[in-house]
Every structure is written in C-alpha cells, then in structure tokens.
Scaffold this active site. Structure first.
Site: not given
Lengths: 161, 94
Positions: B9-11
C-alpha cells in the site's frame, strides 16, 4: 496507454517558495497551463501531500515525488522542479519527520498499477548521489532533459504494463 | 507452505506501491515463494483485515492490525534495502 509527455517546458529551474504548498502550486499551475492536468490537480496534489507526505531523504539530496489520483490528469508527465532554496517536506511514511527538499519530481499518472519500469528507473536516480547533484547544479534544461530521457528510458515504457 | 496474502500500500495506490510491488514480486521469484500480492491505497487496508498476512507500505499507518506492518521506504531511497528485504522474507517464510 498514452505516451508520456516530457520536454523542457515541464522542467522548472530556480523554483522559489517558502512552503511546500507554494512549490506545488507553481509546478502544478505550469501543468494546468499546458493542459496536461485539470485545474483540480493543484488542490488535489496539495491535499494528498498533506495527508501522505512524499519527501524522501536520499544519499545526498532530498527529493519529493508529489502525486495524486488519476482523475485529475489529462496526459501523463513527469515535471521536474529544481528549488532555489531547500523547502521542508514531510518524510514519506514518517509523519513526524521533515526533510529539506531540493528536487521535486511531480508525477502526473494517468492510470493506476502501471509504469513499473519508469518508476523503478526514477528510484534508481534517487539512489545515485552523482545524478542528483548534477540535476541540482545544471542550468541547461536541454541537458537535464537529455539526461532524464536516457536514465528513464521513456521509449521503453511505451508498451509497459 | 500456504500462500501468503501480502498487501502493498501507499497513499494513492499508483506510484510508490508499484515500485514496492515489483520488488516483492522479484524477491518471491528469487526465493521460490508463492505470494498473493494485492496493491492498494492505504485507506483500503480495512477491506483485507480477515485475509491479509502482511502489510508492506510506504505510507504511515496509525492503526493496529492483526498482521505485521513493514515500512518499505528503503525500496525508494536505496538506504537499508537489504534489511527491509530480510524483514519481508522472514515474514513470508513463517
């Protein structure tokens, strides 16, 4: 998948600002004026930076890779901003830390889950102190463009999934 | 060994998670490990709490999860990459 847009006009030298919001606005406005992104891109990228910081302390010069959702983008591009003076950005994944950023790679991506090769090559640049130092000191946009084209291998990204 | 579900995951779920996803894919191949990689936005983690075995992320998360969380910023900066890789491998081999 559209080809990436990249030329001297998205490379900005001596970008001035005290706060990261100013830097993001200057760089975002340039992309809006060129119709590469929608007007909403500027606010979206500032909001995203506030929520999820993108500053990266690297071996030498700190960089930031602001980006936001695909719906604000008309055509994908990477805008490079060399800052006149370092500006504090939050550190990615570390809410409490800030880092003085000299180089901003503003990513306007037009689809999710792709561009792996391009992004990997971009990260390779961040891992080369020599390249980063060159980018912050070079005053000729065409030289910067040539170097990035070579390092990022834009042509190879055409059919990349 | 059971196939592990790894959330990456990332932003925004488009940029840095793509790089991390690629790195884990490569590692898994190298070590002959079968993983189910799911690339998402950090805000979407909630939808996987019952199935995930590990979260690898470049975005911060204040929430506590029942599975381990590994910070993957090193894949972007090149500083400490080997440590992060080892952490991920250790979790995958559990």
């Amino acid at each position: 998948m559209s080809e990436i847009f990249f030329d001297e006009s998205v490379i900005l030298l001596d970008v001035e600002g005290i706060a990261k919001e100013e830097i993001l606005t200057v760089m975002g406005r340039n992309l809006v004026d060129k119709e590469l992104v929608k007007e909403s891109f500027i606010q979206a990228i500032i909001a995203r930076e506030g929520e999820f910081a993108t500053g990266l302390p690297t071996a030498g010069i700190s960089v930031a890779i602001p980006h936001t959702d695909v719906e604000h983008v008309n055509r994908k591009t990477i805008s490079v901003g060399v800052l006149k003076k370092a500006v504090d950005f939050g550190v990615m994944g570390d809410e409490s830390e800030i880092t003085p950023v000299k180089l901003v790679f503003m990513l306007a991506m037009d689809e999710a889950h792709s561009q792996l090769t391009l992004l990997q090559q971009l990260m390779q640049i961040f891992q080369s102190e020599e390249t980063l130092k060159y980018l912050v000191s070079e005053k000729n946009k065409t030289s910067i463009k040539h170097l990035l084209e070579e390092k990022l291998d834009f042509m190879a990204c055409k059919g990349d999934e | 060994m059971e196939k592990k579900q790894v959330l990456v995951a990332c932003g925004a779920g488009i940029a840095t998670s793509t790089v991390v996803n690629g790195a884990i894919e490569e590692m898994a191949k190298e070590h002959n490990l079968k993983v189910d990689l799911v690339q998402i936005k950090i805000a979407e983690v909630g939808g996987y709490i019952d199935t995930a075995d590990l979260l690898v992320t470049t975005a911060m998360t204040k929430k506590e999860y029942s599975f381990p969380v590994i910070n993957a910023r090193s894949f972007l900066t090149g500083i400490g990459t080997e440590d992060t890789k080892q952490q991920i491998l250790d979790e995958l081999k559990k």
